[in-house]
Scaffold this active site. Structure first.
Site, short mmCIF file in Angstrom:
data_model
loop_
_atom_site.label_atom_id
_atom_site.label_comp_id
_atom_site.label_asym_id
_atom_site.label_seq_id
_atom_site.Cartn_x
_atom_site.Cartn_y
_atom_site.Cartn_z
N ASP A 36 -1.17 -1.73 -20.95
CA ASP A 36 -0.35 -1.95 -19.77
C ASP A 36 1.10 -2.11 -20.23
OD1 ASP A 36 -1.08 -2.85 -16.66
OD2 ASP A 36 0.85 -3.62 -17.35
N VAL A 60 2.97 4.57 -20.83
CA VAL A 60 2.13 5.74 -21.09
C VAL A 60 2.94 7.03 -21.12
CG1 VAL A 60 0.02 4.70 -20.20
CG2 VAL A 60 1.50 6.01 -18.65
N ASN A 86 -5.65 5.30 -15.70
CA ASN A 86 -5.39 4.69 -14.39
C ASN A 86 -3.91 4.42 -14.13
OD1 ASN A 86 -6.07 2.80 -11.97
ND2 ASN A 86 -4.91 1.52 -13.40
N ARG A 150 6.28 11.90 -0.17
CA ARG A 150 5.77 11.52 -1.51
C ARG A 150 5.50 12.78 -2.33
NH1 ARG A 150 6.71 6.21 -2.72
NH2 ARG A 150 5.70 4.77 -1.25
N TYR A 153 4.64 12.14 -6.11
CA TYR A 153 3.33 11.49 -6.27
C TYR A 153 2.21 12.49 -6.01
CZ TYR A 153 -0.52 8.21 -5.56
OH TYR A 153 -1.72 7.55 -5.64
N THR A 188 -4.38 -2.87 -2.96
CA THR A 188 -3.84 -3.22 -4.26
C THR A 188 -2.38 -3.65 -4.11
OG1 THR A 188 -3.02 -0.99 -4.73
CG2 THR A 188 -5.31 -1.48 -5.37
N PRO A 189 -1.81 -4.28 -5.15
CA PRO A 189 -0.39 -4.66 -5.07
C PRO A 189 0.52 -3.48 -4.80
CG PRO A 189 -1.45 -5.81 -6.88
CD PRO A 189 -2.47 -4.84 -6.34
#
Length: 248
Positions: A36, A60, A86, A150, A153, A188-189
């Protein structure tokens, strides 16, 4: 779905889906190699899992950092049997393509797509040596349908799906499987950080036949399935967990 004795490498493991997937893999018996940006959150995930493991801080999208992290974790735990790519970002807010900066576009692709490429490239030699391995790439339902505002993304996740298919075909004879996991909206956050918009939230619920977003644990169960021998004859596939969104 017993993975006892296996080593699972999970990126973006400090929160959200990465954390839930790591916990699910640990319950199945794996040792955890967690990456992370924030080593502290990765450490918190490992502590919560109560499993053998090690953590490393790395971006990453950074070639050198990824190579060093994978090498260090393998030196401490053994080479990964399972790789879960992920780590991902959504980009700097919703905006049409002509208002999207090149910097934002490149950063999203670097993390979401190039990051998976770099981690796979670092992990594959040891899998080839052993003649076995599993790769789970966490893409998105947004890689299957248009996401106005987006573009970066959506493009990165669509690319990740096709990268997964290519990996599957390239390495099937070597005993390595690769599948893509495509969640819809998940609690999720990352999702909760989006600006509150009651109208958009209502539209979203109308788009999802199950009329709710997923819980991270529901997606983690699908990741565990893909990581295990329960899916042993699956490779090059795209498993969608979206409450029926893309079925409409």
């Amino acid at each position: 779905m017993d993975l006892a004795g296996k080593v699972a490498l999970v990126t973006g493991a400090g929160s959200g889906l990465g954390r839930s997937i790591a916990l699910a893999l640990a319950r199945a018996g794996t040792s955890l190699a967690l990456i992370d940006l924030d080593e502290g959150t990765a450490r918190a995930t490992l502590d919560a899992a109560g499993a053998e493991g090690a953590v490393a801080a790395a971006d990453v999208a950074d070639t050198r950092a990824v190579g060093q992290a994978v090498e260090d974790l393998a030196g401490r735990l053994g080479a990964p049997d399972v790789v879960v790519n992920n780590a991902g970002i959504a980009g700097a807010g919703r905006r049409p393509l002509h208002e999207t900066s090149l910097e934002d576009w490149e950063r999203v692709l670097a993390v979401n797509l190039t990051g998976a490429f770099l981690v796979c490239r670092a992990a594959l030699p040891s899998m080839l040596d052993r003649g076995a391995g599993v790769i789970v790439n966490v893409a998105s339902a947004g890689g299957l349908v248009a996401l106005p505002g987006r573009s970066g993304y959506a493009a990165s996740k669509a690319g990740l799906i096709h990268l997964t298919r290519t990996l599957a075909v390239e390495y099937a004879e070597a005993g390595i499987r690769a599948n893509a996991l495509c969640p819809g909206y998940v609690d999720t956050p990352l999702v909760r950080a989006s600006p509150a918009d009651p109208e958009r939230a209502a539209r979203l619920m109308r788009m999802i036949p199950m009329r709710r977003v997923a819980q991270p644990e529901e997606v983690a169960s699908a990741a565990l399935f893909l990581a295990s021998e329960a899916s042993g004859y699956m490779t090059g596939q795209t498993l969608v967990v979206d409450g029926g969104w893309t079925a409409i």
